[in-house]
Design an enzyme around this catalytic site. Structure first.
Site: not given
Lengths: 254, 254
Positions: B54, B112
């Protein structure tokens, strides 16, 4: 009555025209002064820096001082300024200091680090602070020349004619060089630096490391000081002003 | 004939609208495709990513694949692209792969990292990759909840209704949490992640750490999966896609 504050400032210089305020350009000083004006509701406040870093040069510990007509708690000043400043500029600390403190005149030394690599670092947050240069083959030549730099010298050869304003004598307390993963790092601690001095010292040292110049050539730069001596200025992006010393003499910091 | 290349890409996402190409906005995919077009003299080449990060999210090891009608040596591709791309995006590696390789479909897992801090990091190159959040008081609560996340779950509560396209089952192989100097870091390894999943898991865990929610609330997010469950999405700037795994199963990487 006026209250003097010492600011410690870090910045990623990539997108700025350098420390010094300039009309119509984004400078570190200009951004700080604009943030102060917004924060104080319109009081124009000058921020005086320990030194002017050039366009593209970074800082982890630049220092500036400023005078305000009222005392603002340090914590509030840091948070307030960081809330207004772009993310690339961070105020790390604000401390009340006596009016005798002067960011430039009181400084006893500075520490600069220059990061060079022959292969572009894969991580942009490191790459933005590293200059890509041709690989060196002779690390020992760099170390021999670097050792000549320590001490008091007329370092005029490492600046440019337009930048000379007063004495070109400076003392270097420590010069350190070290290999890194795909490159080479230089550390300079001195009582002060002429404009372009670090980048031109690095440029000359890298020429030696590539075997394109001899130690005698390097020695002559110090023995026959001449502003604008023909040598390459290493790119700004590799240079970071890491620290400004006020109390302890930098030679004792080793 | 077509030659498939796997690219490993790092980026500082601050100034980009995310991975995915979008008209009139600066995206990572868009910048890569523009650079490829310039480099190949006008051949329009799509870069297919392992996942869409994003706006504001960073990557140290995003992966993409692309097909070219001719073979370009890997080294030339890396240098050429990095010469055109903005400094915030770096191609770390280019490798020729069989046509059966697909950046998204062949991926077996992703790693992540989420960096949160209660005090803004002083160094901008770290601060740009760290989110400032309210301090936590109960680290043990975070660890208890994080351990519930490991394994196969319907993680729909950690996405938003608009983002649901297929199955919301995902497997998390490893969740690691650790205190840092002025903050907290989360590491997630899983076979795949829904949109917003990491940021919403972090948002929920931080609420627990602040004592504003109980473990039962967190457990119910997993037991009664509901897209758009009322919880905070942690800011994008703290998230970095560190790695995409293709060969070894991530559980063996621990």
């Amino acid at each position: 009555m006026s209250v003097r504050t010492k600011l410690t400032i870090a910045y990623l210089g990539t997108d700025f025209s350098g420390w010094q305020r300039q009309p119509k350009r984004r400078s570190i000083q200009g951004e700080l002064e604009r943030a102060l004006e917004l924060m104080t509701g319109g009081i124009e406040t000058a921020v005086s820096g320990a030194g002017r870093t050039d366009a593209g040069v970074h800082a982890a510990g630049q220092v500036g001082h400023l005078d305000l007509p009222v005392e603002i708690p340090s914590d509030g000043l840091v948070r307030g300024l960081n809330g207004i400043l772009p993310d690339q500029i961070r105020v790390r600390d604000a401390t009340r200091v006596p009016l005798s403190f002067h960011a430039r005149k009181s400084a006893r030394g500075k520490l600069y680090v220059y990061r060079a690599a022959w292969k572009q670092p894969g991580l942009p947050w490191l790459g933005l602070r590293t200059a890509v240069v041709p690989p060196i083959s002779d690390e020992a030549a760099i170390q021999r020349a670097a050792s000549l730099l320590a001490g008091q010298h007329d370092v005029a050869s490492f600046t440019l004619p337009d930048a000379v304003t007063g004495s070109t004598e400076r003392e270097l307390y420590r010069v350190t060089t070290r290999s890194t993963r795909n490159g080479f790092e230089f550390e300079f601690v001195g009582n002060g630096f002429l404009r372009y001095q670090v980048r031109r010292m690095v440029g000359a040292l890298l020429e030696l490391g590539r075997g394109r110049r001899e130690l005698d050539w390097f020695r002559s730069l110090l023995e026959k000081p001449s502003p604008g001596a023909p040598l390459k200025t290493a790119p700004a992006r590799g240079l970071t002003l890491e620290r400004v010393y006020y109390r302890r003499l930098p030679r004792l910091v080793c």
